[in-house]
Write a protein that holds these residues in place. Structure first.
Motif, mmCIF file in Angstrom:
data_model
loop_
_atom_site.group_PDB
_atom_site.id
_atom_site.type_symbol
_atom_site.label_atom_id
_atom_site.label_comp_id
_atom_site.label_asym_id
_atom_site.label_seq_id
_atom_site.Cartn_x
_atom_site.Cartn_y
_atom_site.Cartn_z
ATOM 1 N N GLN A 42 8.609 20.808 -7.727
ATOM 2 C CA GLN A 42 7.088 21.045 -7.657
ATOM 3 C C GLN A 42 6.443 20.555 -8.795
ATOM 4 O OE1 GLN A 42 5.942 25.287 -7.639
ATOM 5 N NE2 GLN A 42 3.748 24.642 -8.041
ATOM 6 N N LYS A 43 6.926 20.956 -9.891
ATOM 7 C CA LYS A 43 6.449 20.534 -11.101
ATOM 8 C C LYS A 43 6.382 19.190 -11.446
ATOM 9 C CE LYS A 43 7.101 24.804 -13.401
ATOM 10 N NZ LYS A 43 7.921 25.776 -14.662
ATOM 11 N N ARG A 44 7.479 18.393 -11.253
ATOM 12 C CA ARG A 44 7.671 17.095 -11.291
ATOM 13 C C ARG A 44 6.910 16.224 -10.431
ATOM 14 N NH1 ARG A 44 12.604 15.633 -14.255
ATOM 15 N NH2 ARG A 44 12.844 17.419 -15.826
ATOM 16 N N MET A 45 6.518 16.681 -9.180
ATOM 17 C CA MET A 45 5.549 15.924 -8.252
ATOM 18 C C MET A 45 4.187 16.324 -8.655
ATOM 19 S SD MET A 45 8.041 14.242 -7.083
ATOM 20 C CE MET A 45 6.984 13.393 -5.729
ATOM 21 N N ALA A 61 11.693 12.396 -5.262
ATOM 22 C CA ALA A 61 12.090 13.572 -4.857
ATOM 23 C C ALA A 61 13.154 13.838 -4.083
ATOM 24 C CB ALA A 61 10.824 14.335 -3.990
ATOM 25 N N SER A 62 13.654 12.895 -3.054
ATOM 26 C CA SER A 62 14.819 12.950 -2.620
ATOM 27 C C SER A 62 16.112 13.086 -3.273
ATOM 28 C CB SER A 62 14.810 11.879 -1.480
ATOM 29 O OG SER A 62 13.732 11.983 -0.683
ATOM 30 N N LEU A 63 16.094 12.171 -4.410
ATOM 31 C CA LEU A 63 17.295 12.260 -5.367
ATOM 32 C C LEU A 63 17.302 13.565 -5.991
ATOM 33 C CD1 LEU A 63 16.585 8.574 -6.609
ATOM 34 C CD2 LEU A 63 18.428 9.289 -5.335
ATOM 35 N N LEU A 64 16.014 13.796 -6.658
ATOM 36 C CA LEU A 64 16.213 15.365 -7.065
ATOM 37 C C LEU A 64 16.941 16.257 -6.138
ATOM 38 C CD1 LEU A 64 12.860 15.257 -9.116
ATOM 39 C CD2 LEU A 64 15.001 14.869 -9.926
ATOM 40 N N ILE A 65 16.322 16.410 -4.993
ATOM 41 C CA ILE A 65 16.963 17.371 -4.168
ATOM 42 C C ILE A 65 18.376 17.208 -3.727
ATOM 43 C CG2 ILE A 65 16.736 18.188 -1.780
ATOM 44 C CD1 ILE A 65 13.680 17.475 -1.903
ATOM 45 N N GLY A 119 0.796 -1.401 0.133
ATOM 46 C CA GLY A 119 -0.028 -0.022 0.215
ATOM 47 C C GLY A 119 0.814 1.183 -0.025
ATOM 48 N N ASN A 120 2.092 1.274 0.499
ATOM 49 C CA ASN A 120 2.981 2.375 0.691
ATOM 50 C C ASN A 120 4.035 2.574 -0.459
ATOM 51 O OD1 ASN A 120 1.904 3.356 2.865
ATOM 52 N ND2 ASN A 120 3.072 2.096 4.436
ATOM 53 N N GLU A 121 3.949 1.466 -1.471
ATOM 54 C CA GLU A 121 5.086 1.597 -2.300
ATOM 55 C C GLU A 121 5.050 3.050 -3.281
ATOM 56 O OE1 GLU A 121 5.005 -1.921 -4.721
ATOM 57 O OE2 GLU A 121 5.778 -3.178 -2.894
ATOM 58 N N PRO A 122 3.934 3.250 -3.734
ATOM 59 C CA PRO A 122 3.785 4.326 -4.784
ATOM 60 C C PRO A 122 4.483 5.684 -3.957
ATOM 61 C CG PRO A 122 1.951 3.251 -4.984
ATOM 62 C CD PRO A 122 2.750 2.294 -3.957
ATOM 63 N N LYS A 123 3.920 5.808 -2.902
ATOM 64 C CA LYS A 123 4.454 7.043 -2.118
ATOM 65 C C LYS A 123 5.843 6.859 -1.637
ATOM 66 C CE LYS A 123 3.253 9.555 2.386
ATOM 67 N NZ LYS A 123 2.202 9.386 3.509
ATOM 68 N N GLN A 124 6.384 5.722 -1.257
ATOM 69 C CA GLN A 124 7.675 5.650 -1.095
ATOM 70 C C GLN A 124 8.588 5.962 -2.321
ATOM 71 O OE1 GLN A 124 7.778 1.851 0.808
ATOM 72 N NE2 GLN A 124 7.424 2.647 2.673
ATOM 73 N N LEU A 125 7.854 5.612 -3.417
ATOM 74 C CA LEU A 125 8.763 5.658 -4.634
ATOM 75 C C LEU A 125 8.819 7.126 -4.968
ATOM 76 C CD1 LEU A 125 7.825 2.830 -6.925
ATOM 77 C CD2 LEU A 125 9.943 3.155 -6.005
ATOM 78 N N ARG A 126 7.749 7.910 -4.694
ATOM 79 C CA ARG A 126 7.353 9.364 -5.172
ATOM 80 C C ARG A 126 8.383 10.027 -4.056
ATOM 81 N NH1 ARG A 126 3.692 12.409 -7.228
ATOM 82 N NH2 ARG A 126 3.472 13.857 -5.453
ATOM 83 N N HIS A 127 8.528 9.737 -2.941
ATOM 84 C CA HIS A 127 9.595 10.200 -2.005
ATOM 85 C C HIS A 127 10.907 9.955 -2.150
ATOM 86 C CE1 HIS A 127 10.005 12.267 1.999
ATOM 87 N NE2 HIS A 127 11.213 11.552 2.080
ATOM 88 N N ALA A 128 11.186 8.862 -2.634
ATOM 89 C CA ALA A 128 12.564 8.482 -3.062
ATOM 90 C C ALA A 128 12.943 9.201 -4.232
ATOM 91 C CB ALA A 128 12.677 7.050 -3.451
#
Length: 82
Positions: free
Chosen positions: A29-32, A15-19, A4-13
């Motif tokens: 902001q645009k990518r997310m 964004a974290s890599l971009l940062i 259930g958390n995989e999509p959210k964790q992938l999004r966070h990962a």
């Protein structure tokens, strides 16, 4: 990782890599797909490194006649010139 958390964790990962790679908050902001920069910074702001030294370096280089390094500082300098 629960399914259930995989999509959210992938999004966070993502964004974290971009940062970590130095991408600007506005691009993230645009990518997310966030409707405002406030949402992006509320969710991911804690991942940004302290920028005090980077800020000092940009200003020092500007007053020394040097050019800031490629990245966010270029956008700031372009905005000042506009």
């Amino acid at each position: 990782m629960s399914k259930g958390n995989e999509p959210k964790q992938l999004r966070h990962a993502y964004a974290s890599l971009l940062i970590d790679g130095g991408e600007s908050p506005k691009v993230i902001q645009k990518r997310m797909g966030h409707s405002s920069i406030k949402i992006t910074m509320d969710v991911y702001g804690h991942l940004y490194p302290e920028s005090e030294q980077r800020t000092r370096n940009v200003i020092d280089r500007a007053f020394d006649g040097g050019q800031p390094t490629i990245g966010y500082a270029d956008e700031v300098m372009d905005g000042v010139a506009a």
